[in-house]
Design an enzyme around this catalytic site. Structure first.
Site, mmCIF file in Angstrom:
data_model
loop_
_atom_site.group_PDB
_atom_site.id
_atom_site.type_symbol
_atom_site.label_atom_id
_atom_site.label_comp_id
_atom_site.label_asym_id
_atom_site.label_seq_id
_atom_site.Cartn_x
_atom_site.Cartn_y
_atom_site.Cartn_z
ATOM 1 N N TYR A 130 0.103 3.420 -3.400
ATOM 2 C CA TYR A 130 -0.852 4.490 -2.942
ATOM 3 C C TYR A 130 -0.321 5.917 -2.264
ATOM 4 O O TYR A 130 -0.914 6.345 -2.129
ATOM 5 C CB TYR A 130 -2.220 4.133 -2.438
ATOM 6 C CG TYR A 130 -2.834 2.847 -2.614
ATOM 7 C CD1 TYR A 130 -3.364 2.722 -3.997
ATOM 8 C CD2 TYR A 130 -2.809 1.666 -2.047
ATOM 9 C CE1 TYR A 130 -4.130 1.475 -4.408
ATOM 10 C CE2 TYR A 130 -3.349 0.410 -2.338
ATOM 11 C CZ TYR A 130 -4.002 0.584 -3.428
ATOM 12 O OH TYR A 130 -4.628 -0.657 -3.975
ATOM 13 N N ARG A 150 0.800 -1.495 -0.013
ATOM 14 C CA ARG A 150 0.192 -0.134 0.042
ATOM 15 C C ARG A 150 0.842 1.301 0.143
ATOM 16 O O ARG A 150 0.709 2.248 -0.781
ATOM 17 C CB ARG A 150 -0.986 0.055 1.125
ATOM 18 C CG ARG A 150 -1.989 -1.130 1.261
ATOM 19 C CD ARG A 150 -3.101 -1.094 2.077
ATOM 20 N NE ARG A 150 -4.015 -0.240 1.616
ATOM 21 C CZ ARG A 150 -4.089 1.177 2.094
ATOM 22 N NH1 ARG A 150 -3.475 1.566 3.224
ATOM 23 N NH2 ARG A 150 -4.734 1.992 1.554
ATOM 24 N N CYS A 180 14.802 -5.004 -4.177
ATOM 25 C CA CYS A 180 15.696 -4.134 -5.048
ATOM 26 C C CYS A 180 14.747 -3.147 -6.085
ATOM 27 O O CYS A 180 14.574 -3.104 -7.231
ATOM 28 C CB CYS A 180 16.417 -4.826 -5.731
ATOM 29 S SG CYS A 180 17.611 -5.926 -4.934
#
Ligand code: LLP
Length: 430
Positions: free
Chosen positions: A316, A312, A355
């Protein structure tokens, strides 16, 4: 009621020490409070009691079988968006007759599964889907219960990726199209339109979008009934926001205040599809610090939960509170108000081992001094956390623990590297 709290300077989930769980089961680790989940379900049922609500827990928010089983035992209904979701509900002992089948791209196969299981209704998102459902139902000699998902064109004022109620969104049908489709359905014997569905977005923290949607919905139900459709259900979807940062969420009773009167005036039963508001604040992600480092002006804490565990923040830019499981002396034992400076802290980027520069749980976050081996809790991680996890960088997914009182159960064991490569090894060996 918060079921994650600090006691004697240590974080507890209900009566279980989170540090003890991390020592025993390793990190990264999702920890959920069953009592919190049950409490949130109960609060919704009470708030909407006047319109005989069926809370259809949105399985996509957290589809762990342990959680679904607990919800099913409490009589919850379910909202699924795939044959996979329906499969899980069945495994958890949930009732298909209390399950709504939503989703913008149901295949014929999934439609047949829903019909055979006997779902309460399909939320239908397009004319083409209506045709598919009618055809599959006719082949199976069944009548498919459907609700049109109507896009009321209201702005839910949430992140653009989780806004669904505007007319330019891919979801639902605009009102004119829905009316035209409804006129056609009257003549189709394998369809019965028993409901109206809306879902306007997620993490909604104001009541106005719901008020606007219901006003349009009431008018629409009257028109649909005038065409002869036996509309018995008003499905308002989910979307109720939770506190991530502070006190930004509204109590569900405030949403009820604007939704109930319209639904009641129609004499409909209310269906709801809440996900986040049931499980979001009932879960934390626990991680362990691997290294700390400084680079240029920045301080980084590299811990063992990454974007593959909780995407998340990367996806976002969402804010999750993060605070040590055992805070050092001199700092508050609660992750207090992040808007202001917290004494005894400095600014850190909380990053994972993946990475990608986008691999972070927080940026410029106030945290006390951290050392290798310290445990961190990322809060409000119960919804759209584990379900969106991946194996990127060949990282086995976290274990999940469900706590009730002083009892902690593993509801998903940690993946092993062997789990990850098994489908490939099978293919190579055949
Ligand atoms: N019903 C429908 C038709 C939905 O599309 C959704 C969520 C829900 C119910 C449940 O909404 P809730 O009560 O949880 O807000 N991954 C994003 C959220 C995506 C929401 C997708 N649809 C996030 O992490 O914020």
């Amino acid at each position: 009621m918060n079921y994650f709290h600090y006691r004697d300077g240590r974080l507890y989930c209900e009566d279980v020490s989170v540090a003890d769980l991390a020592d025993r089961y390793g990190t990264p680790l999702y920890v959920y409070s069953e009592t919190a989940i049950a409490g949130n379900l109960g609060a919704l049922e009470r708030a909407f009691a006047e319109v005989d609500p069926l809370v259809c827990y949105s399985v996509k928010a957290n589809s762990n079988l342990g959680i679904l089983r607990s919800m099913a035992a409490r009589g919850s209904g379910f909202d699924v968006v795939s044959g996979g979701g329906l499969y899980r509900v069945g495994l958890a002992g949930g009732s298909a007759g209390r399950t709504v089948f939503a989703g913008v791209g149901k295949t014929d196969h999934e439609i047949a599964e829903g019909l055979t299981a006997g779902v309460l209704m399909f939320n239908v998102e397009s004319e083409a889907e209506l045709e598919a459902i009618a055809r599959v139902a006719a082949t199976l000699d069944k009548v498919a219960p459907v609700a049109l998902r109507v896009n009321p064109d209201v702005d839910p004022k949430t992140h653009r990726y989780i806004s669904t109620g505007k007319k330019e969104s891919k979801f639902g049908m605009d009102i004119e199209r829905a009316l035209a489709a409804a006129r056609r359905i009257v003549t189709i014997k394998s369809l019965s339109m028993i409901g109206l569905h809306m879902h306007i977005g997620s993490q909604i923290t104001t009541v106005e979008p719901y008020a606007g949607a219901v006003a349009k919905g009431v008018e629409l139900v009257n028109e649909l009934r005038a065409m002869g459709h036996p509309i018995a259900w008003y499905n308002m979807g989910g979307g109720f926001g939770i506190n991530y940062k502070g006190r930004e969420a509204k109590d569900v009773s405030e949403f009820a205040r604007v939704i109930v009167p319209g639904v009641k005036s129609l004499g409909c039963r209310l269906a709801l599809e809440p996900g986040r508001s049931i499980v979001g604040n009932a879960g934390v992600l626990v991680s362990r610090v691997i290294y700390t480092k400084e680079s240029g002006e920045k301080r980084f804490v590299i811990q063992d939960a990454a974007m593959n565990d909780l995407i998340r923040p990367s996806l976002y830019e969402s804010f999750h509170k993060i605070w040590p499981v055992t805070p050092p002396s001199g700092v508050p034992t609660e992750p207090v108000d992040f808007e202001s400076e917290i004494p005894g802290t400095s600014h850190w980027d909380v990053v994972g081992p993946v990475c990608e520069s986008g691999d972070f749980l927080a940026k410029d976050r106030s945290l006390p001094r951290l050392d290798r081996g310290d445990l961190l809790a990322t809060f409000s991680a119960g919804a759209y956390g584990m379900v969106m996890a991946s194996n990127y960088n060949t990282r086995p997914r976290a274990a999940e623990i469900l706590v009730e009182g002083s009892r902690a159960r593993v509801v998903r064991r940690r993946e092993t590297l062997a789990d990850l490569v098994q489908p490939e090894l099978e293919a190579l060996q055949s």
